[in-house]
Structures are given as C-alpha cells and as structure tokens.
Design an enzyme around this catalytic site. Structure first.
Site, PDB file in Angstrom:
ATOM      1  N   ASP A 194     107.207   6.264 105.894  1.00 13.24           N
ATOM      2  CA  ASP A 194     105.756   6.015 105.816  1.00 13.24           C
ATOM      3  C   ASP A 194     105.058   7.290 106.305  1.00 13.24           C
ATOM      4  O   ASP A 194     105.710   8.214 106.808  1.00 13.24           O
ATOM      5  CB  ASP A 194     105.370   4.832 106.721  1.00 13.24           C
ATOM      6  CG  ASP A 194     103.875   4.543 106.688  1.00 13.24           C
ATOM      7  OD1 ASP A 194     103.284   4.531 105.594  1.00 13.24           O
ATOM      8  OD2 ASP A 194     103.262   4.343 107.764  1.00 13.24           O
ATOM      9  N   SER A 195     103.736   7.300 106.199  1.00  5.90           N
ATOM     10  CA  SER A 195     102.991   8.441 106.720  1.00  5.90           C
ATOM     11  C   SER A 195     102.968   8.454 108.249  1.00  5.90           C
ATOM     12  O   SER A 195     102.731   9.501 108.850  1.00  5.90           O
ATOM     13  CB  SER A 195     101.559   8.391 106.202  1.00  5.90           C
ATOM     14  OG  SER A 195     100.958   7.182 106.621  1.00  5.90           O
TER      15      SER A 195
ATOM     16  N   TYR B 109      97.806   9.405 104.318  1.00  2.76           N
ATOM     17  CA  TYR B 109      98.074   9.601 102.895  1.00  2.76           C
ATOM     18  C   TYR B 109      96.930   9.064 102.036  1.00  2.76           C
ATOM     19  O   TYR B 109      96.696   9.520 100.924  1.00  2.76           O
ATOM     20  CB  TYR B 109      99.352   8.850 102.481  1.00  2.76           C
ATOM     21  CG  TYR B 109     100.662   9.547 102.785  1.00  2.76           C
ATOM     22  CD1 TYR B 109     100.744  10.682 103.590  1.00  2.76           C
ATOM     23  CD2 TYR B 109     101.859   9.042 102.257  1.00  2.76           C
ATOM     24  CE1 TYR B 109     101.958  11.288 103.853  1.00  2.76           C
ATOM     25  CE2 TYR B 109     103.077   9.648 102.507  1.00  2.76           C
ATOM     26  CZ  TYR B 109     103.130  10.770 103.316  1.00  2.76           C
ATOM     27  OH  TYR B 109     104.348  11.363 103.565  1.00  2.76           O
ATOM     28  N   GLY B 110      96.253   8.058 102.568  1.00  2.72           N
ATOM     29  CA  GLY B 110      95.241   7.338 101.788  1.00  2.72           C
ATOM     30  C   GLY B 110      94.106   8.199 101.268  1.00  2.72           C
ATOM     31  O   GLY B 110      93.429   7.838 100.310  1.00  2.72           O
TER      32      GLY B 110
ATOM     33  N   ASN C 284     102.341   1.637 101.192  1.00  2.00           N
ATOM     34  CA  ASN C 284     101.705   1.197  99.944  1.00  2.00           C
ATOM     35  C   ASN C 284     101.155   2.370  99.154  1.00  2.00           C
ATOM     36  O   ASN C 284     101.226   2.413  97.937  1.00  2.00           O
ATOM     37  CB  ASN C 284     100.547   0.244 100.258  1.00  2.00           C
ATOM     38  CG  ASN C 284     101.022  -1.074 100.803  1.00  2.00           C
ATOM     39  OD1 ASN C 284     101.121  -2.035 100.077  1.00  2.00           O
ATOM     40  ND2 ASN C 284     101.316  -1.132 102.090  1.00  2.00           N
ATOM     41  N   THR C 285     100.594   3.343  99.880  1.00  2.00           N
ATOM     42  CA  THR C 285      99.972   4.488  99.220  1.00  2.00           C
ATOM     43  C   THR C 285     101.027   5.296  98.463  1.00  2.00           C
ATOM     44  O   THR C 285     100.797   5.735  97.329  1.00  2.00           O
ATOM     45  CB  THR C 285      99.252   5.360 100.276  1.00  2.00           C
ATOM     46  OG1 THR C 285      98.455   4.498 101.099  1.00  2.00           O
ATOM     47  CG2 THR C 285      98.376   6.391  99.628  1.00  2.00           C
TER      48      THR C 285
ATOM     49  N   GLU D 255      96.202   4.583 114.256  1.00  2.00           N
ATOM     50  CA  GLU D 255      96.954   5.754 114.737  1.00  2.00           C
ATOM     51  C   GLU D 255      96.422   6.225 116.095  1.00  2.00           C
ATOM     52  O   GLU D 255      97.133   6.825 116.879  1.00  2.00           O
ATOM     53  CB  GLU D 255      96.920   6.897 113.709  1.00  2.00           C
ATOM     54  CG  GLU D 255      97.764   6.641 112.465  1.00  2.00           C
ATOM     55  CD  GLU D 255      99.289   6.756 112.689  1.00  2.00           C
ATOM     56  OE1 GLU D 255      99.704   7.420 113.646  1.00  2.00           O
ATOM     57  OE2 GLU D 255     100.049   6.166 111.897  1.00  2.00           O
TER      58      GLU D 255
ATOM     59  N   CYS E 241      98.419  -2.243 103.223  1.00  2.00           N
ATOM     60  CA  CYS E 241      98.757  -1.009 103.935  1.00  2.00           C
ATOM     61  C   CYS E 241      99.644  -1.438 105.089  1.00  2.00           C
ATOM     62  O   CYS E 241      99.299  -2.389 105.815  1.00  2.00           O
ATOM     63  CB  CYS E 241      97.477  -0.338 104.448  1.00  2.00           C
ATOM     64  SG  CYS E 241      97.822   1.057 105.549  1.00  2.00           S
ATOM     65  N   THR E 242     100.761  -0.763 105.251  1.00  2.00           N
ATOM     66  CA  THR E 242     101.718  -1.221 106.268  1.00  2.00           C
ATOM     67  C   THR E 242     101.214  -1.002 107.695  1.00  2.00           C
ATOM     68  O   THR E 242     101.789  -1.534 108.640  1.00  2.00           O
ATOM     69  CB  THR E 242     103.083  -0.529 106.066  1.00  2.00           C
ATOM     70  OG1 THR E 242     102.876   0.893 105.986  1.00  2.00           O
ATOM     71  CG2 THR E 242     103.764  -1.016 104.809  1.00  2.00           C
ATOM     72  N   HIS E 243     100.148  -0.220 107.836  1.00  2.00           N
ATOM     73  CA  HIS E 243      99.543  -0.091 109.164  1.00  2.00           C
ATOM     74  C   HIS E 243      98.834  -1.396 109.579  1.00  2.00           C
ATOM     75  O   HIS E 243      98.760  -1.704 110.760  1.00  2.00           O
ATOM     76  CB  HIS E 243      98.479   1.019 109.169  1.00  2.00           C
ATOM     77  CG  HIS E 243      99.028   2.405 109.317  1.00  2.00           C
ATOM     78  ND1 HIS E 243      99.733   3.032 108.326  1.00  2.00           N
ATOM     79  CD2 HIS E 243      98.960   3.291 110.363  1.00  2.00           C
ATOM     80  CE1 HIS E 243     100.061   4.261 108.741  1.00  2.00           C
ATOM     81  NE2 HIS E 243      99.605   4.429 109.964  1.00  2.00           N
TER      82      HIS E 243
HETATM   83  N1  DGL Z   1     100.824   2.921 105.854  1.00  2.00           N
HETATM   84  C1  DGL Z   1     100.454   3.482 104.624  1.00  2.00           C
HETATM   85  C2  DGL Z   1     100.218   2.497 103.512  1.00  2.00           C
HETATM   86  O1  DGL Z   1     100.839   1.464 103.517  1.00  2.00           O
HETATM   87  C3  DGL Z   1      99.673   4.754 104.569  1.00  2.00           C
HETATM   88  C4  DGL Z   1      98.401   4.844 105.303  1.00  2.00           C
HETATM   89  C5  DGL Z   1      97.834   6.261 105.236  1.00  2.00           C
HETATM   90  O2  DGL Z   1      98.550   7.180 105.636  1.00  2.00           O
HETATM   91  O3  DGL Z   1      96.700   6.417 104.794  1.00  2.00           O
HETATM   92  O4  DGL Z   1      99.452   2.736 102.624  1.00  2.00           O
END
Ligand code: DGL
Length: 277
Positions: free
Chosen positions: A22-23, A54-55, A86-87, A165, A197-199
């Site tokens: 993941d990011s 990443y988004g 997800n991104t 974060e 988003c996994t966050h």
């Molecule tokens: N956790 C990530 C996702 O599921 C990326 C979030 C990010 O880095 O913007 O999209």
C-alpha cells in the site's frame, strides 16, 4: 469468484511469504486481517510512505510505483501478491497482472468486495475513496457489471488519508472531516457504504458512529483476507505449519505513525526496514 489470471504454481511452496503493499498504513488493515485469518503465514509488507498519498497522483505515477513494488515483492520470493490499496488497484491492476504474468496469484481489494456487494447486498451503495480511485469509476463499473440494478454513488474524500497518516484518530479534526463528507447530498440515500480506501477502516468506529444503524458499513479487509484464503487453498499454498511466522515491513520512508500502528497490530517484534526502490 473467477481468477484474474491463470497461475502456474508449480514452482511455489506454501512456506514462501505473502507480499502485501500500500502507499502507507492503510494496507495494514488488510495485513491485520490476513494475520487473524491465516496465523501461520509469513508476511512481507511494503509501505510506500515516501510517495504517499497515491490518491492525488497521476495514473502513470501510480503504475510506476505499483509495478516497482510488485517487482520487489516477487524478488523477495512471495507466493502471492495482495494489492492492499484501492488506488493502485483502480489504476494499475492491469499492469501489475502483466508484470506478474501468472507466476503467483494476485489479490486486489476491489474485485472481491464489489462481487460480494453485487450478489449479496441489494441496496443503494455509496463508495468513499481517493480522487484517483473515484475518477477511475471502477467501483461503479465493477458492481454494475454483476448487478445492473444497484445504484452506486462514489465520493472522493481526499482529506481522510492525510488525517489518518497524521494519526488523528478520535480527533475533532477527523470528526469534522467525516461529517462534512458523509453529509454530502450524493450519499443521502445510501443504505450501504463501502470504504474504498484501505486507510479508512482505521476510522470505522467514527464512521459507524456517524450513521448509527442507518447504513451498513462494509468490512472490506475481511472480505479480501477471505478471498486470499480461498485462492491459497485452491492452489494448495496455505501454510499449515504452526511455527512462528515472520512479519517484515519495508518502508520507503520510516514514519512514526507507521511504526505505531504496525506495532499495535503486529506486536513489538516486527522488523521495519527502510527501502528505496
Ligand atoms: N490506502 C490507499 C487506498 O486504498 C491509498 C491512499 C493514498 O495513498 O491516497 O486507496
């Protein structure tokens, strides 16, 4: 669920680790669920904290980061790759699959969830996710490919990742961001919410609290871990040996919040290693 690509597992052994990326800290919500469901498995996690979020990045950049990490995880001898982002799934799944070329199974975080929602949950669905995930439209397309009667509304919620974060859990700032986003008219009539988003599962209590019992919030990490279990079982790659598994975390930038959350989920004995690709 159909495999994304045909896998030639002849050269794989169940003792090899599972690669997860993941990011940042988001993929830890998936890794934690994998650990809970498959406690014998060794895990290698890559958190690309240097390039986070990443988004907000272009598709090209997301493809570049995701394929570099996948290449690294293959070099680490992983028997499966979990794209716990997800991104990255929405923007780079095709490229990751092409790179892997069937050498190991690849599990992503969108397809297992949309399939489950499309077949088991027949309600209006809302998706909150990063800008790059929402602009791909993958959640909507993927749910409606299986069930065209489901109404899907997607909303970009870009402030949540930086807040997570920063470690702003149970914080007035995060609560204000959540209620601002969730009160958006786009999500007015939803009965189910996917955290795209996994966050976001790191804020699941606050999100559930916002809705009370009105909206069902989907537990995506659990669906993804179950999918991984099914796939490993199918290829006889589940590790049944009861020895102490290892958890190795590579980070492109070591952050305090990552250290805190990873130790909270996996205990103090984990290894965090700085790795630039
Ligand atoms: N956790 C990530 C996702 O599921 C990326 C979030 C990010 O880095 O913007 O999209």
């Amino acid at each position: 669920m159909k495999d994304l690509i045909k896998v030639n597992i002849q050269e794989l052994s169940c003792h090899q680790p599972i690669g997860v990326f993941d990011s940042g800290v988001g993929g830890l919500t998936v890794a934690r669920e994998i650990k809970r469901l498959l406690p014998n498995e060794n895990l290698i996690y890559f958190g690309d904290t240097k390039h986070l979020p990443y988004g907000d990045k272009s598709r090209e950049a997301i493809v570049e980061y995701s394929t570099q990490i996948t290449h690294f995880l293959l070099q680490q001898n992983c028997k499966a790759i979990v794209i716990a982002c997800n991104t990255a799934t929405a923007n780079a799944l095709k490229e990751v699959l092409a790179l892997v070329a069937g050498r190991v199974p690849v599990i992503d975080v969108i397809n297992p969830v949309t399939e489950k929602v499309a077949y088991e949950i027949h309600t209006n669905v809302g998706v909150i996710a990063t800008k790059a995930t929402v602009s791909s439209g993958l959640y909507r397309k993927s749910i409606r490919k299986h069930n065209k009667y489901i109404k899907v509304d997607e909303l970009a919620t870009p402030l949540l990742v930086p807040a997570i974060e920063e470690g702003f859990k149970n914080h007035p700032i995060t609560q204000a961001i959540i209620s601002n986003y969730l009160s958006n008219p786009k999500l007015k009539n939803i009965e189910t919410l996917i955290l795209g988003c996994t966050h976001y599962p790191l804020l699941i209590d606050e999100i559930r609290q916002y809705y009370g019992n009105r909206v069902r919030v989907i537990d995506s990490p659990n669906i993804v871990a179950n999918q991984l279990q099914m796939v490993l079982e199918k290829y006889q790659l589940l590790n049944h040996q009861h020895s102490h598994p290892y958890y190795h975390f590579y980070l492109s930038d070591i952050t305090q919040n990552f250290e805190k959350i990873s130790k909270n989920f996996f205990g103090n004995k984990i290894t965090l290693e700085l790795k630039t690709l």
